[in-house]
Motif scaffolding. Structure first.
Motif, PDB file in Angstrom:
ATOM      1  N   UNK A 251       0.838  -1.212   0.000  1.00  0.00           N
ATOM      2  CA  UNK A 251       0.000   0.000   0.000  1.00  0.00           C
ATOM      3  C   UNK A 251       0.866   1.252   0.000  1.00  0.00           C
ATOM      4  N   UNK A 252       1.932   1.237   0.778  1.00  0.00           N
ATOM      5  CA  UNK A 252       2.814   2.397   0.842  1.00  0.00           C
ATOM      6  C   UNK A 252       3.477   2.651  -0.508  1.00  0.00           C
ATOM      7  N   UNK A 253       3.939   1.580  -1.154  1.00  0.00           N
ATOM      8  CA  UNK A 253       4.571   1.730  -2.459  1.00  0.00           C
ATOM      9  C   UNK A 253       3.574   2.180  -3.513  1.00  0.00           C
ATOM     10  N   UNK A 312      11.108   6.051  -0.128  1.00  0.00           N
ATOM     11  CA  UNK A 312      10.467   5.398  -1.264  1.00  0.00           C
ATOM     12  C   UNK A 312       9.733   6.374  -2.154  1.00  0.00           C
ATOM     13  N   UNK A 313       9.114   7.383  -1.552  1.00  0.00           N
ATOM     14  CA  UNK A 313       8.415   8.392  -2.354  1.00  0.00           C
ATOM     15  C   UNK A 313       9.388   9.170  -3.226  1.00  0.00           C
ATOM     16  N   UNK A 314      10.536   9.567  -2.678  1.00  0.00           N
ATOM     17  CA  UNK A 314      11.520  10.302  -3.476  1.00  0.00           C
ATOM     18  C   UNK A 314      12.048   9.440  -4.617  1.00  0.00           C
ATOM     19  N   UNK A 315      12.256   8.161  -4.353  1.00  0.00           N
ATOM     20  CA  UNK A 315      12.725   7.260  -5.403  1.00  0.00           C
ATOM     21  C   UNK A 315      11.705   7.149  -6.532  1.00  0.00           C
ATOM     22  N   UNK A 316      10.445   7.014  -6.181  1.00  0.00           N
ATOM     23  CA  UNK A 316       9.390   6.935  -7.194  1.00  0.00           C
ATOM     24  C   UNK A 316       9.269   8.266  -7.943  1.00  0.00           C
ATOM     25  N   UNK A 317       9.462   9.366  -7.242  1.00  0.00           N
ATOM     26  CA  UNK A 317       9.359  10.676  -7.871  1.00  0.00           C
ATOM     27  C   UNK A 317      10.445  10.860  -8.927  1.00  0.00           C
ATOM     28  N   UNK A 318      11.669  10.503  -8.602  1.00  0.00           N
ATOM     29  CA  UNK A 318      12.766  10.637  -9.564  1.00  0.00           C
ATOM     30  C   UNK A 318      12.588   9.691 -10.743  1.00  0.00           C
ATOM     31  N   UNK A 319      12.047   8.518 -10.490  1.00  0.00           N
ATOM     32  CA  UNK A 319      11.829   7.573 -11.590  1.00  0.00           C
ATOM     33  C   UNK A 319      10.740   8.071 -12.536  1.00  0.00           C
ATOM     34  N   UNK A 320       9.620   8.547 -11.980  1.00  0.00           N
ATOM     35  CA  UNK A 320       8.525   9.009 -12.824  1.00  0.00           C
ATOM     36  C   UNK A 320       8.876  10.289 -13.568  1.00  0.00           C
ATOM     37  N   UNK A 321       9.748  11.118 -12.991  1.00  0.00           N
ATOM     38  CA  UNK A 321      10.110  12.383 -13.641  1.00  0.00           C
ATOM     39  C   UNK A 321      10.811  12.144 -14.969  1.00  0.00           C
TER      40      UNK A 321
END
Length: 405
Positions: A251-253, A312-321
């Motif tokens: 859920x967090x991911x 984890x949020x920062x990692x997802x943010x950089x990946x989606x950017x």
């Protein structure tokens, strides 16, 4: 660009038992090779991947190390390569051991020529792995690219395979949309400078009760010591805890991925704080000579920070950017929550509570998280305007008008 695809595996009982053996072999190779590297360092010598791979090949011929030959050779060699990279990045003495109790088994197949994937029907696919044969996987999305390698790992009692895929997408041009600032918090996971909060409950009330009861049962269950002796009741409690925590992590991911895509899809620049989460969540126990203060309060804050998944949020943010033409800028987090966005006055007293910010100088009132997000956005725009690249670099000034002309 390189990206990842993760699928749920449907191992047979024989395949699951073999995967446990391969994971145990890779863990043993990691720990043995790490101890060997440290012993060489103690003597002022050095040993690298080439020599360790040669010694491992020799060890496979020893009848006492026949278990090494049972696993796929490429996975064991990849374990040594991963250790080599970790030692070069962090140093031999800072690389951690792989624990049987705390480290989930995982191993990587580095050669794409040994990996074959095909779709069987709408719900299922199949992957062929060395020494595993055909393994069914839950087909949740197409690969959409060329496989570079595959990693098999266990999480929450279930086995997954993650493919590193070259999707063929070139670098996306900047989208030119409006910038935004993002503040990561404990009460609200993500607050933006536009005033939008993003948050959700990752643990339900019933799950929180179950977690507490399972942790109590685990602490009271008996540890059986001795060779080849294990407590079946303790193992059952640990397995139930792992399944429950796996759902919370999922859920967090999922929340982090969806929120990150929303932000980079609608904005061209996302400013975030360069938080050192590892230092922020360090224990306050101290030592016997200098015991810490407010240890229980600090422990509760650490749990709250980790529960929101800031890293984890920062990692997802950089990946989606990368896929939406957005830029992620990290700024200095100092005083962002104590600075008034209207008059730039810095005072700790201005933040009256977790949610209320009222400036003691000009009387400006705003949500505390939104005010911090606006300060983060202003700092991010200042960084990009000065041509700086990251937090900690030199502060460059804008050229004077007579020189700029």
């Amino acid at each position: 660009m390189l990206t990842g695809r993760r699928y749920l595996l449907a191992f047979t009982d024989e395949q699951a038992a073999y995967a446990e053996k391969v994971g145990a072999a890779c863990r043993a190779v990691w720990n043995t090779a790490l101890e060997q590297r440290r012993e060489y360092r103690r003597r002022g010598a050095f040993i690298g991947y080439v020599e360790q791979a040669r010694q491992m090949a020799e060890a496979k011929k020893d009848p006492h190390c026949a278990w090494l030959a049972d696993g796929p050779s490429h996975t064991l060699q990849q374990t040594l390569r991963d250790l080599e990279r970790a030692c070069k990045t962090h140093g031999t003495w800072k690389v951690r051991w792989r624990s049987k109790a705390r480290t989930a088994p995982s191993f990587r197949f580095p050669d794409p020529n040994h990996i074959a994937v095909r779709r069987l029907n709408r719900r299922w696919g199949e992957v062929r792995l060395p020494k595993f044969g055909p393994v069914r996987l839950r087909w949740t999305r197409p690969l959409d690219g060329t496989i570079r390698n595959a990693t098999v790992s266990r999480s929450g009692g279930r086995w997954y395979i993650s493919f590193c895929v070259e999707d063929g997408v070139a670098e996306v041009a900047p989208n030119g949309k409006a910038p935004i600032g993002v503040d990561r918090g404990v009460a609200v996971a993500v607050a933006t400078s536009d005033g939008d909060p993003y948050d959700r409950e990752f643990v339900t009330l019933g799950e929180a009760v179950r977690l507490k009861r399972l942790q109590q049962r685990l602490s009271r269950s008996r540890r059986v010591h001795g060779r080849n002796r294990r407590s079946s009741r303790r193992d059952a409690v640990r397995a139930e805890l792992a399944r429950l925590n796996a759902g919370i992590r999922d859920r967090r991911a999922d929340f982090a991925a969806q929120t990150a895509v929303r932000l980079v899809r609608d904005h061209g620049l996302v400013a975030v704080e360069a938080l050192r989460i590892k230092n922020m969540t360090a224990s306050a126990k101290g030592t016997a000579e200098q015991p810490g203060r407010n240890v229980r309060q600090k422990a509760g804050l650490n749990r709250a920070i980790l529960a929101k998944g800031w890293g984890g949020f920062l990692l997802k943010l950089e990946h989606a950017a990368r896929y939406h033409g957005a830029e992620v800028v990290k700024v200095n987090p100092a005083y962002t929550s104590q600075t008034c966005h209207a008059c730039k006055h810095i005072a700790r007293e201005s933040r009256e509570s977790q949610a209320v910010f009222r400036c003691v100088a000009c009387g400006h009132q705003d949500n505390a998280d939104v005010n911090a997000a606006k300060n983060i956005l202003a700092a991010g725009l200042a960084v990009t305007g000065r041509g700086d690249l990251a937090v900690g670099r030199s502060v460059k000034r804008q050229p004077p008008e007579r020189l700029a002309a």
